[in-house]
Design an enzyme around this catalytic site. Structure first.
Site, PDB file in Angstrom:
ATOM      1  N   GLN A  99      15.680  97.456  43.616  1.00  0.00           N
ATOM      2  CA  GLN A  99      15.373  97.563  42.184  1.00  0.00           C
ATOM      3  C   GLN A  99      16.600  97.161  41.369  1.00  0.00           C
ATOM      4  O   GLN A  99      17.710  97.677  41.608  1.00  0.00           O
ATOM      5  CB  GLN A  99      14.940  98.992  41.815  1.00  0.00           C
ATOM      6  CG  GLN A  99      14.443  99.083  40.368  1.00  0.00           C
ATOM      7  CD  GLN A  99      13.932 100.466  39.974  1.00  0.00           C
ATOM      8  OE1 GLN A  99      14.032 101.435  40.746  1.00  0.00           O
ATOM      9  NE2 GLN A  99      13.407 100.576  38.774  1.00  0.00           N
ATOM     10  N   HIS A 105       8.078  98.778  36.907  1.00  0.00           N
ATOM     11  CA  HIS A 105       7.339  97.517  36.970  1.00  0.00           C
ATOM     12  C   HIS A 105       6.712  97.362  38.340  1.00  0.00           C
ATOM     13  O   HIS A 105       7.296  97.754  39.348  1.00  0.00           O
ATOM     14  CB  HIS A 105       8.234  96.318  36.662  1.00  0.00           C
ATOM     15  CG  HIS A 105       9.460  96.221  37.518  1.00  0.00           C
ATOM     16  ND1 HIS A 105      10.594  96.958  37.264  1.00  0.00           N
ATOM     17  CD2 HIS A 105       9.722  95.498  38.622  1.00  0.00           C
ATOM     18  CE1 HIS A 105      11.508  96.679  38.178  1.00  0.00           C
ATOM     19  NE2 HIS A 105      11.006  95.796  39.022  1.00  0.00           N
ATOM     20  N   HIS A 107       5.406  94.470  40.934  1.00  0.00           N
ATOM     21  CA  HIS A 107       5.334  93.049  41.283  1.00  0.00           C
ATOM     22  C   HIS A 107       3.954  92.771  41.864  1.00  0.00           C
ATOM     23  O   HIS A 107       3.490  93.535  42.725  1.00  0.00           O
ATOM     24  CB  HIS A 107       6.343  92.699  42.379  1.00  0.00           C
ATOM     25  CG  HIS A 107       7.784  92.881  42.023  1.00  0.00           C
ATOM     26  ND1 HIS A 107       8.615  91.818  41.761  1.00  0.00           N
ATOM     27  CD2 HIS A 107       8.557  93.999  41.923  1.00  0.00           C
ATOM     28  CE1 HIS A 107       9.843  92.264  41.526  1.00  0.00           C
ATOM     29  NE2 HIS A 107       9.833  93.586  41.614  1.00  0.00           N
TER      30      HIS A 107
HETATM   31  P1  AMP Z   1      13.286  94.488  40.769  1.00  0.00           P
HETATM   32  O1  AMP Z   1      14.334  93.768  41.598  1.00  0.00           O
HETATM   33  O2  AMP Z   1      12.172  95.108  41.568  1.00  0.00           O
HETATM   34  O3  AMP Z   1      13.936  95.475  39.811  1.00  0.00           O
HETATM   35  O4  AMP Z   1      12.565  93.375  39.918  1.00  0.00           O
HETATM   36  C1  AMP Z   1      13.093  92.839  38.744  1.00  0.00           C
HETATM   37  C2  AMP Z   1      12.497  91.485  38.615  1.00  0.00           C
HETATM   38  O5  AMP Z   1      12.666  91.056  37.284  1.00  0.00           O
HETATM   39  C3  AMP Z   1      13.143  90.405  39.506  1.00  0.00           C
HETATM   40  O6  AMP Z   1      12.166  89.871  40.387  1.00  0.00           O
HETATM   41  C4  AMP Z   1      13.665  89.366  38.503  1.00  0.00           C
HETATM   42  O7  AMP Z   1      13.503  88.035  38.955  1.00  0.00           O
HETATM   43  C5  AMP Z   1      12.800  89.655  37.280  1.00  0.00           C
HETATM   44  N1  AMP Z   1      13.386  89.274  36.003  1.00  0.00           N
HETATM   45  C6  AMP Z   1      14.649  89.493  35.578  1.00  0.00           C
HETATM   46  N2  AMP Z   1      14.794  89.025  34.310  1.00  0.00           N
HETATM   47  C7  AMP Z   1      13.594  88.527  33.934  1.00  0.00           C
HETATM   48  C8  AMP Z   1      13.105  87.910  32.746  1.00  0.00           C
HETATM   49  N3  AMP Z   1      13.891  87.715  31.656  1.00  0.00           N
HETATM   50  N4  AMP Z   1      11.820  87.487  32.714  1.00  0.00           N
HETATM   51  C9  AMP Z   1      11.025  87.674  33.797  1.00  0.00           C
HETATM   52  N5  AMP Z   1      11.416  88.263  34.945  1.00  0.00           N
HETATM   53  C10 AMP Z   1      12.690  88.687  35.013  1.00  0.00           C
END
Ligand code: AMP
Ligand code: ZN
Length: 119
Positions: A99, A105, A107
């Site tokens: 995370q 969130h 996925h």
């Molecule tokens: P996590 O690693 O589970 O916290 O997921 C966060 C996700 O947010 C990652 O897959 C990133 O690629 C995505 N992410 C980060 N910044 C953005 C953004 N500005 N727009 C869309 N996705 C993003």
């Protein structure tokens, strides 16, 4: 207060429109947008509009909104036509599990073979 927008939170800024995103669905309580670094042909994030640091704290405080996130994740899969081939809903919780954004969130990943167990 719990659930209030956080000034330093990337996903609260996407909810408010201060940071742009490719939004694919929206409901009264959720927003779904494409991941900026997609790991599969379909890679969409579904977030609650309220701020909680992870899915479990959201579910504890706002169970209906946690259900909304899961319903919308399923709707994204149907919109993207990956529901028939299979898809995965992932709720990374804690930095040790990958995370990086501490606003709850889900996925939604699909459109390619998905190994089990995940890495
Ligand atoms: P996590 O690693 O589970 O916290 O997921 C966060 C996700 O947010 C990652 O897959 C990133 O690629 C995505 N992410 C980060 N910044 C953005 C953004 N500005 N727009 C869309 N996705 C993003
Ligand atoms: Zn937030």
């Amino acid at each position: 207060m719990a659930g209030e927008p956080q000034t330093d939170c990337l996903f609260c800024k996407i909810v408010s429109g201060d940071i742009p995103a490719t939004i694919v669905r929206e409901s009264d309580t959720t927003v779904a947008f494409r991941d900026i670094n997609p790991q599969a042909p379909t890679h969409v994030l579904v977030i609650p509009k309220v701020h909680y640091p992870d899915a479990a704290s959201l579910a504890a405080a706002e169970p209906q909104i946690a259900a909304d996130v899961l319903r919308e994740a399923g709707a994204v899969a149907a919109d993207e036509k990956v529901d028939s081939t299979g898809y995965r809903i992932i709720l990374n919780t804690g930095s040790g599990a990958g995370q990086t954004v501490f606003h709850a969130h889900a996925h939604v990943l699909g459109g390619r073979g998905l190994q089990w167990p995940p890495g």
